[in-house]
Scaffold this motif. Structure first.
Motif, PDB file in Angstrom:
ATOM      1  N   LEU A   1       0.825  -1.202   0.000  1.00  0.00           N
ATOM      2  CA  LEU A   1       0.000   0.000   0.000  1.00  0.00           C
ATOM      3  C   LEU A   1       0.861   1.254   0.000  1.00  0.00           C
ATOM      4  O   LEU A   1       0.601   2.212  -0.755  1.00  0.00           O
ATOM      5  CB  LEU A   1      -0.918  -0.005   1.225  1.00  0.00           C
ATOM      6  CG  LEU A   1      -1.925   1.149   1.337  1.00  0.00           C
ATOM      7  CD1 LEU A   1      -2.961   1.052   0.220  1.00  0.00           C
ATOM      8  CD2 LEU A   1      -2.604   1.127   2.706  1.00  0.00           C
ATOM      9  N   GLU A   2       1.913   1.251   0.793  1.00  0.00           N
ATOM     10  CA  GLU A   2       2.821   2.401   0.840  1.00  0.00           C
ATOM     11  C   GLU A   2       3.558   2.563  -0.485  1.00  0.00           C
ATOM     12  O   GLU A   2       3.777   3.685  -0.963  1.00  0.00           O
ATOM     13  CB  GLU A   2       3.823   2.235   1.985  1.00  0.00           C
ATOM     14  CG  GLU A   2       4.749   3.432   2.143  1.00  0.00           C
ATOM     15  CD  GLU A   2       5.849   3.178   3.141  1.00  0.00           C
ATOM     16  OE1 GLU A   2       6.368   4.150   3.712  1.00  0.00           O
ATOM     17  OE2 GLU A   2       6.218   2.001   3.330  1.00  0.00           O
ATOM     18  N   ASN A   3       3.930   1.458  -1.092  1.00  0.00           N
ATOM     19  CA  ASN A   3       4.601   1.504  -2.383  1.00  0.00           C
ATOM     20  C   ASN A   3       3.671   2.040  -3.469  1.00  0.00           C
ATOM     21  O   ASN A   3       4.105   2.727  -4.401  1.00  0.00           O
ATOM     22  CB  ASN A   3       5.096   0.102  -2.759  1.00  0.00           C
ATOM     23  CG  ASN A   3       6.065   0.122  -3.914  1.00  0.00           C
ATOM     24  OD1 ASN A   3       6.886   1.031  -4.035  1.00  0.00           O
ATOM     25  ND2 ASN A   3       5.988  -0.883  -4.769  1.00  0.00           N
ATOM     26  N   LEU A   4       2.370   1.771  -3.330  1.00  0.00           N
ATOM     27  CA  LEU A   4       1.393   2.213  -4.315  1.00  0.00           C
ATOM     28  C   LEU A   4       0.987   3.674  -4.116  1.00  0.00           C
ATOM     29  O   LEU A   4       0.926   4.453  -5.073  1.00  0.00           O
ATOM     30  CB  LEU A   4       0.149   1.311  -4.251  1.00  0.00           C
ATOM     31  CG  LEU A   4      -1.016   1.661  -5.175  1.00  0.00           C
ATOM     32  CD1 LEU A   4      -0.602   1.475  -6.636  1.00  0.00           C
ATOM     33  CD2 LEU A   4      -2.234   0.809  -4.852  1.00  0.00           C
ATOM     34  N   LEU A   5       0.731   4.052  -2.861  1.00  0.00           N
ATOM     35  CA  LEU A   5       0.225   5.392  -2.564  1.00  0.00           C
ATOM     36  C   LEU A   5       1.295   6.378  -2.109  1.00  0.00           C
ATOM     37  O   LEU A   5       1.002   7.574  -1.999  1.00  0.00           O
ATOM     38  CB  LEU A   5      -0.858   5.317  -1.472  1.00  0.00           C
ATOM     39  CG  LEU A   5      -2.090   4.469  -1.764  1.00  0.00           C
ATOM     40  CD1 LEU A   5      -3.041   4.496  -0.569  1.00  0.00           C
ATOM     41  CD2 LEU A   5      -2.810   4.958  -3.018  1.00  0.00           C
ATOM     42  N   THR A   6       2.509   5.890  -1.846  1.00  0.00           N
ATOM     43  CA  THR A   6       3.601   6.632  -1.198  1.00  0.00           C
ATOM     44  C   THR A   6       3.249   6.846   0.281  1.00  0.00           C
ATOM     45  O   THR A   6       2.086   6.715   0.690  1.00  0.00           O
ATOM     46  CB  THR A   6       3.893   7.994  -1.854  1.00  0.00           C
ATOM     47  OG1 THR A   6       2.851   8.921  -1.534  1.00  0.00           O
ATOM     48  CG2 THR A   6       4.040   7.865  -3.351  1.00  0.00           C
TER      49      THR A   6
END
Length: 491
Positions: A406-411
């Motif tokens: 999720l962090e990789n997708l949304l920053t």
């Protein structure tokens, strides 16, 4: 805080000391729960430094495998607790706890590390028996204070493991956790089994001895056991079909749905992400404080605010604490997101995250766990509380497992905004739908969900409340009327 200390001191007076000691012995398992929950936050930074080629997916498995076995442990503990007893189960938790930590401490490969994390996760699920034990050995007047020790000791364990991980290697931290797992079975050796469980198995002499040890009063011990055995007979007279029909009632299905939705908002507000990924989280959001130092600060804040939260829960309405806590922690996370978007001062960002942790500990974190023991009917409260906890652990696992992706997708900035939005939506949900339970009897709580009870005669309901006013209820859940001479008789 002073009021909490005075309240706890009152609990320890006038023959209640033995009850307090037994509750402390049982709740000590929650320190190991804190170790399990906080360990990934100190393991992952050190492990990724040792093995830089590890992928995001592998990192997420290390963190989430400590959660995926929680529901399995909860179901296993639920099946064992009535068969072997509360005391023996609390002592037997040392086996998965000790074995898991030793596997982690001596692991040489990624696979063995994951296996160790999976095994220690059973401790979290099975540890819920400590709350059952405390509920059954305490009086209602003392039950709230002694039950609140559990979340506080979890936060204490998290703080200890964060502090250890900042200074020593993760293998040594695991070894210390393994040694500490021997504390609970040692303490439980000196306290009795739950007298209500002994009575349910027909061991009346042992049940009386246990109750007398806890109450230090012959009349009280006899009266509580007499009332419990009387209620027990009516339960055992039900057929299997009647027992199965208990789960289809509105008073069971509606609170179950309400709590699961509450848990979903809780997980998506970022509470457990900060807990399991504390060091990496602070590194990703970019604070000026060392990430290990920041995680220790978070652990200390959780311990302090846990005590504050316990005092507030006993003083304020559940509904008020729910929406106010969600609103404030959502606003704090929104502040961190805006500060990150504008490249604001890192210390402001850290302060916002710490405020998020503070506000979560005064309602949003504890309430669904506490209310899962309040909203269900007494006849199936244990089963439904276990089922609710199982579903909550599954939601936590999904949240922890998908966070790196999720962090990789949304920053990191996008995840901050997502957490803030979910917390604010959770606050609105609490304001609109969360039922109020503070200051209400169990019968009054059930009438909020049962359509048939809503149509009951109001005069009968008023008479029941009037009759309950001078009554003092004990751990068996039955009422005992108190006359001026101090004698008691069953109603």
């Amino acid at each position: 805080m002073l009021a909490s200390i005075k309240g706890f001191w009152k609990v320890c007076r006038y023959g209640d000391l033995y009850m307090v000691l037994a509750a402390l012995a049982a709740q000590s398992i929650n320190i190991s729960v804190g170790f399990c929950q906080g360990f990934s936050a100190v393991l992952l930074p050190q492990y990724t430094h040792e093995f830089p080629s590890i992928s995001y997916d592998e990192i997420s498995w290390i963190a989430s495998l400590g959660v995926i076995s929680n529901p399995i442990g909860a179901l296993l503990g639920g099946m064992m607790v009535d068969a072997v007893g509360r005391r023996l189960l609390l002592q037997s938790i040392v086996l998965p706890n000790l074995i898991g930590w030793l596997v982690i401490a001596f692991s040489e490969t990624y696979v063995f590390l994951c296996v160790g994390r999976f095994i220690t996760g059973f401790t979290i699920g099975m540890s819920t028996v400590s709350y059952i034990y405390v509920v059954e050995i305490t009086t209602p007047e003392k039950r709230g204070v002694l039950s609140a020790l559990g979340p506080g000791l979890v936060s204490t364990g998290i703080f200890i493991v964060y502090s250890l991980g900042a200074f020593i290697h993760w293998r040594r931290v695991a070894a210390i956790c393994a040694a500490f797992s021997l504390l609970t079975p040692f303490l439980m050796y000196f306290v009795p089994e739950s007298p209500l469980w002994l009575a349910s198995k027909g061991q009346m002499k042992e049940a009386y001895n246990a109750m007398f040890w806890l109450r230090q009063n012959n009349n009280t011990a006899q009266q509580e056991l007499m009332e419990f055995t009387k209620d027990r007979k009516s339960d055992e007279s039900m057929t299997f079909r009647q027992k199965l029909g208990l789960f289809k009632r509105r008073s069971v299905l509606k609170p179950f749905c309400l709590l699961i939705v509450f848990f979903a908002f809780q997980e998506m507000s970022g509470i457990y992400v900060i807990l399991y990924y504390a060091v990496d989280f602070f590194k990703s959001v970019g604070t000026s404080v060392n990430e290990f130092t920041a995680s220790i600060i978070v652990g200390g804040v959780r311990v302090a605010m846990g005590a504050v939260g316990a005092a507030l829960i006993s003083s304020f309405r559940r509904k008020t604490l729910g929406w106010a806590s969600g609103l404030l922690l959502g606003a704090a996370m929104l502040g961190a997101a805006v500060c990150d978007s504008l490249d604001g001062p890192p210390l402001v960002k850290l302060a916002c995250v710490l405020l998020h942790v503070c506000f979560s500990m005064v309602g949003f974190l504890q309430l669904p766990w506490i209310m899962s023991g309040e909203l269900y009917p007494q006849d199936i409260r244990g089963v439904m509380s276990g089922a609710t906890s199982c579903c909550a652990y599954v939601l936590i696992f999904l949240n922890i497992k998908t966070y790196p992706q999720l962090e990789n997708l949304l920053t990191s900035n996008g995840t901050l905004y997502l957490f803030a939005i979910c917390a604010l939506l959770g606050a609105a949900y609490c304001y609109l739908f969360l039922p109020e339970t503070k200051g209400k009897t169990l019968a009054e709580i059930m009438r909020q969900f049962d359509e048939e009870k809503k149509e009951a005669d109001p005069e009968a309901a008023g008479g029941a409340r009037a009759a309950a006013a001078p009554a003092r209820r004990h751990s068996a859940g039955a009422a005992v009327s108190l006359d001026r001479g101090g004698s008691s008789a069953p109603l």
